[in-house]
Design a protein around this motif. Structure first.
Motif, PDB file in Angstrom:
ATOM      1  N   GLU A   1       0.832  -1.116   0.187  1.00 42.12           N
ATOM      2  CA  GLU A   1       0.088  -0.053   0.017  1.00 42.12           C
ATOM      3  C   GLU A   1       0.797   1.195   0.033  1.00 42.12           C
ATOM      4  N   ARG A   2       1.906   1.215   0.666  1.00 47.66           N
ATOM      5  CA  ARG A   2       2.883   2.407   0.942  1.00 47.66           C
ATOM      6  C   ARG A   2       3.500   2.704  -0.616  1.00 47.66           C
ATOM      7  N   GLU A   3       3.918   1.527  -1.189  1.00 53.29           N
ATOM      8  CA  GLU A   3       4.509   1.891  -2.436  1.00 53.29           C
ATOM      9  C   GLU A   3       3.429   2.389  -3.521  1.00 53.29           C
ATOM     10  N   ASP A   4       2.293   1.975  -3.276  1.00 54.31           N
ATOM     11  CA  ASP A   4       1.445   2.481  -4.239  1.00 54.31           C
ATOM     12  C   ASP A   4       1.064   3.861  -4.072  1.00 54.31           C
ATOM     13  N   ARG A   5       1.052   4.355  -2.791  1.00 56.79           N
ATOM     14  CA  ARG A   5       0.970   5.734  -2.360  1.00 56.79           C
ATOM     15  C   ARG A   5       1.903   6.558  -3.025  1.00 56.79           C
ATOM     16  N   ALA A   6       3.350   5.866  -2.830  1.00 58.69           N
ATOM     17  CA  ALA A   6       4.572   6.565  -3.104  1.00 58.69           C
ATOM     18  C   ALA A   6       4.390   6.854  -4.636  1.00 58.69           C
ATOM     19  N   TYR A   7       3.763   6.078  -5.371  1.00 53.28           N
ATOM     20  CA  TYR A   7       3.957   6.025  -6.928  1.00 53.28           C
ATOM     21  C   TYR A   7       2.731   6.978  -7.063  1.00 53.28           C
ATOM     22  N   LEU A   8       1.863   7.248  -6.329  1.00 52.06           N
ATOM     23  CA  LEU A   8       0.628   8.108  -6.513  1.00 52.06           C
ATOM     24  C   LEU A   8       1.274   9.557  -6.515  1.00 52.06           C
ATOM     25  N   ILE A   9       1.959   9.738  -5.220  1.00 54.54           N
ATOM     26  CA  ILE A   9       2.802  11.075  -5.008  1.00 54.54           C
ATOM     27  C   ILE A   9       3.771  11.709  -6.193  1.00 54.54           C
TER      28      ILE A   9
ATOM     29  N   SER B   1       1.360  13.429  15.937  1.00 55.04           N
ATOM     30  CA  SER B   1       1.969  12.061  16.093  1.00 55.04           C
ATOM     31  C   SER B   1       3.112  12.013  15.022  1.00 55.04           C
ATOM     32  N   ARG B   2       3.513  13.110  14.226  1.00 55.03           N
ATOM     33  CA  ARG B   2       4.418  13.179  13.358  1.00 55.03           C
ATOM     34  C   ARG B   2       5.803  12.695  13.977  1.00 55.03           C
ATOM     35  N   ALA B   3       6.059  13.489  15.223  1.00 52.91           N
ATOM     36  CA  ALA B   3       7.296  13.541  15.603  1.00 52.91           C
ATOM     37  C   ALA B   3       7.949  12.165  16.155  1.00 52.91           C
ATOM     38  N   ASP B   4       6.938  11.305  16.562  1.00 56.50           N
ATOM     39  CA  ASP B   4       7.253  10.171  16.957  1.00 56.50           C
ATOM     40  C   ASP B   4       6.868   8.765  16.162  1.00 56.50           C
ATOM     41  N   SER B   5       6.503   9.315  15.046  1.00 55.04           N
ATOM     42  CA  SER B   5       5.926   8.150  14.317  1.00 55.04           C
ATOM     43  C   SER B   5       6.882   7.556  13.130  1.00 55.04           C
ATOM     44  N   VAL B   6       8.085   8.306  13.006  1.00 54.95           N
ATOM     45  CA  VAL B   6       8.889   8.095  11.876  1.00 54.95           C
ATOM     46  C   VAL B   6       9.373   6.619  12.152  1.00 54.95           C
ATOM     47  N   THR B   7       9.467   5.681  11.190  1.00 53.99           N
ATOM     48  CA  THR B   7       9.787   4.365  11.075  1.00 53.99           C
ATOM     49  C   THR B   7      11.084   3.972  10.185  1.00 53.99           C
ATOM     50  N   SER B   8      11.432   4.789   9.260  1.00 57.27           N
ATOM     51  CA  SER B   8      12.259   4.537   8.511  1.00 57.27           C
ATOM     52  C   SER B   8      13.107   5.762   7.854  1.00 57.27           C
ATOM     53  N   ASP B   9      14.055   5.384   7.056  1.00 59.37           N
ATOM     54  CA  ASP B   9      14.813   6.572   6.429  1.00 59.37           C
ATOM     55  C   ASP B   9      14.154   7.211   5.072  1.00 59.37           C
ATOM     56  N   TYR B  10      14.606   8.050   4.596  1.00 62.27           N
ATOM     57  CA  TYR B  10      14.017   8.617   3.322  1.00 62.27           C
ATOM     58  C   TYR B  10      14.321   7.684   2.297  1.00 62.27           C
ATOM     59  N   VAL B  11      13.318   7.439   1.391  1.00 66.96           N
ATOM     60  CA  VAL B  11      13.742   6.772   0.109  1.00 66.96           C
ATOM     61  C   VAL B  11      13.483   7.792  -1.034  1.00 66.96           C
ATOM     62  N   THR B  12      14.325   7.589  -1.975  1.00 72.66           N
ATOM     63  CA  THR B  12      14.576   8.576  -2.787  1.00 72.66           C
ATOM     64  C   THR B  12      13.792   8.209  -4.190  1.00 72.66           C
ATOM     65  N   TYR B  13      13.048   8.835  -4.768  1.00 75.48           N
ATOM     66  CA  TYR B  13      12.356   8.619  -6.117  1.00 75.48           C
ATOM     67  C   TYR B  13      12.650   9.629  -7.269  1.00 75.48           C
ATOM     68  N   SER B  14      13.091   9.120  -8.300  1.00 73.96           N
ATOM     69  CA  SER B  14      13.453  10.144  -9.574  1.00 73.96           C
ATOM     70  C   SER B  14      12.108  10.438 -10.036  1.00 73.96           C
ATOM     71  N   LEU B  15      12.229  11.849 -10.403  1.00 75.85           N
ATOM     72  CA  LEU B  15      11.082  12.313 -11.371  1.00 75.85           C
ATOM     73  C   LEU B  15      11.221  12.656 -12.702  1.00 75.85           C
ATOM     74  N   PHE B  16      10.414  12.182 -13.697  1.00 77.99           N
ATOM     75  CA  PHE B  16      10.843  12.629 -15.180  1.00 77.99           C
ATOM     76  C   PHE B  16       9.513  13.053 -15.722  1.00 77.99           C
ATOM     77  N   LEU B  17       9.970  13.720 -16.833  1.00 80.99           N
ATOM     78  CA  LEU B  17       8.693  14.224 -17.645  1.00 80.99           C
ATOM     79  C   LEU B  17       9.112  14.261 -19.157  1.00 80.99           C
ATOM     80  N   GLY B  18       8.630  13.406 -19.862  1.00 78.18           N
ATOM     81  CA  GLY B  18       8.938  13.276 -21.403  1.00 78.18           C
ATOM     82  C   GLY B  18      10.450  12.465 -21.341  1.00 78.18           C
ATOM     83  N   GLY B  19      10.795  11.685 -20.575  1.00 79.39           N
ATOM     84  CA  GLY B  19      12.319  11.181 -20.458  1.00 79.39           C
ATOM     85  C   GLY B  19      13.279  12.032 -19.836  1.00 79.39           C
TER      86      GLY B  19
END
Length: 449
Positions: free
Chosen positions: A42-50, A117-135
């Protein structure tokens, strides 16, 4: 302690309970693991939506429009993500803190729960996603998932439910195990105690039959065995009394006559010696009967089987007993077809038939009737001795072939026991049917070969 059957059953049931509890823990781990894998998807799907929404906003505004970026960042926060957006040169365009700072107080109020709840709800490090438009590379976004409160609640509640289940169901299972093992072993303990008492001479000891399972059937078999032992012991005591009585009578008579001879009261002539000889004959007959029974029971009889016609053989026995039957005014009849042959020991078979016919004559009063009949039945020869005499009481039928059991005061009760042993030595079977006051029928089955 471990030698106790109750402890062994209890340990076995405890082991089953532990296996069940271990299985519950294992099942819980599988469920949580599957649940987390589902959430990860579910998180991966949300990340791709973002990422798709950011790329779409860049395309729509031909660049990183601040208002559109703030809107997407807040949306990402509501989906459970912290966000950092960089352009193609690596310059920070927007992050969650900046986006929240630019919100109106009303919007901040609406998302206050997430912010708290944001301050103490972090469970992982940042994951980087590259953004592209028309290649073309238009930048990158870093997403960090915030552990949702719902996931924590689910895991916590599942753990609590599992713990309560273990306490309640586990405790119930242990209690049932104790009661069940006790209920299972109590009859066995009762059987053990009864067997000890039986071995110590308490032949009246019986056990309570509980249910129709294997233990119940074992209890029934034990009670039948104890009843048989009690009956045999009673018969043995009767034997002792009967043998003592039967021996005392001729010995007393012989001693009296010998003392009279010694004192000169009666002469030691042929007539008095003949009387002593007759008493000795009674003793010998008694001892011969006991010896015959012991040989028969020990299977020490050596049968000399012969094939002979049964009709003439039975006629000879009837002839020998006719004088006794006529004296008692009893009709003695024979019914046997011609050509009926039997494979048996003539002497032993004669002993069987004479015993049965003699008993039938004794059971009849004047005007009585005894019939000896023989025919084929399957692979056996059947000999029946029927009378219309006094019959046998129903309670005595199960013991009629037991040693020393008597239905009247005559004899020692050895005749029918000897008959049973002799018939079984031929591989046959003897049975009786009787109605008290109306007569009896003894049936002997002897196989052809």
């Amino acid at each position: 302690m471990l030698k106790s059957l109750w402890i062994k059953f209890l340990l076995l049931l405890f082991a089953v309970c532990l296996i069940a509890i271990s299985t519950a823990f294992l099942l819980r781990e599988f469920m949580i693991s599957d649940f987390r894998e589902y959430l990860e998807g579910e998180r991966e799907d949300r990340a791709y939506l973002i990422t798709a929404s950011l790329e779409s906003g860049f395309d729509k505004h031909s660049g990183w429009d601040r208002e559109a970026v703030v809107e997407n960042t807040v949306w990402a926060l509501m989906l459970g993500f912290d966000i950092e957006l960089y352009d193609e040169k690596g310059t920070l365009v927007m992050d969650t803190d900046q986006a929240v700072e630019g919100l109106s107080p009303l919007v901040k109020k609406r998302i206050a729960g997430i912010l708290e709840s944001r301050a103490d709800s972090v469970t992982s490090d940042y994951v980087t996603y590259s953004l592209f438009l028309g290649g073309r590379d238009i930048g990158q976004v870093k997403l960090r998932f915030l552990n949702p409160h719902k996931e924590k609640v689910f895991v916590r509640r599942s753990d609590r439910f599992l713990l309560l289940s273990i306490i309640i169901l586990g405790g119930f299972a242990i209690l049932v195990s104790i009661l069940f093992s006790k209920r299972l072993t109590d009859p066995i303990k009762g059987l053990t105690k009864a067997a000890v008492d039986l071995g110590e001479g308490d032949l009246k000891r019986r056990v309570v039959i509980s249910g129709g399972d294997e233990i119940g059937r074992l209890s029934g078999a034990f009670n039948r065995m104890a009843q048989a032992l009690e009956t045999h012991e009673s018969l043995r005591r009767k034997l002792t009394a009967n043998v003592a009585h039967e021996l005392r009578t001729p010995i007393g008579a012989m001693r009296g006559e010998l003392e009279a001879m010694m004192d000169g009261y009666i002469p030691a002539d042929r007539e008095n010696l003949q009387s002593l000889y007759a008493e000795i004959g009674r003793l010998r007959k008694l001892l011969d009967g006991l010896e015959e029974l012991s040989l028969a029971e020990a299977s020490s009889l050596t049968l000399e089987r012969q094939s002979f016609e049964l009709g003439p053989f039975l006629a000879g026995i009837i002839g020998r007993l006719s004088a006794t039957s006529e004296e008692r005014r009893i009709s003695l009849e024979l019914s046997c077809g011609e050509g009926l042959y039997i494979q048996a020991d003539p002497n032993r078979l004669s002993q069987i038939v004479i015993n049965l016919v003699s008993n039938a004559i004794k059971a009849c009063g004047p005007g009585g009737r005894v019939v000896v009949a023989a025919d084929r039945q399957g692979n056996s020869v059947r000999i029946r001795v029927t009378d219309n005499g006094s019959g046998i009481k129903e309670k005595g039928l199960p013991f009629i072939f037991e040693r020393f059991y008597k239905t009247s005061g005559d004899g020692l009760g050895l005749g029918l026991a000897i008959v049973k042993e002799l018939v079984e030595a031929h591989g046959g079977k003897v049975t009786v049917s009787s109605e008290y006051g109306k007569g009896s029928e003894f049936t002997v089955l002897i196989p052809f070969g």
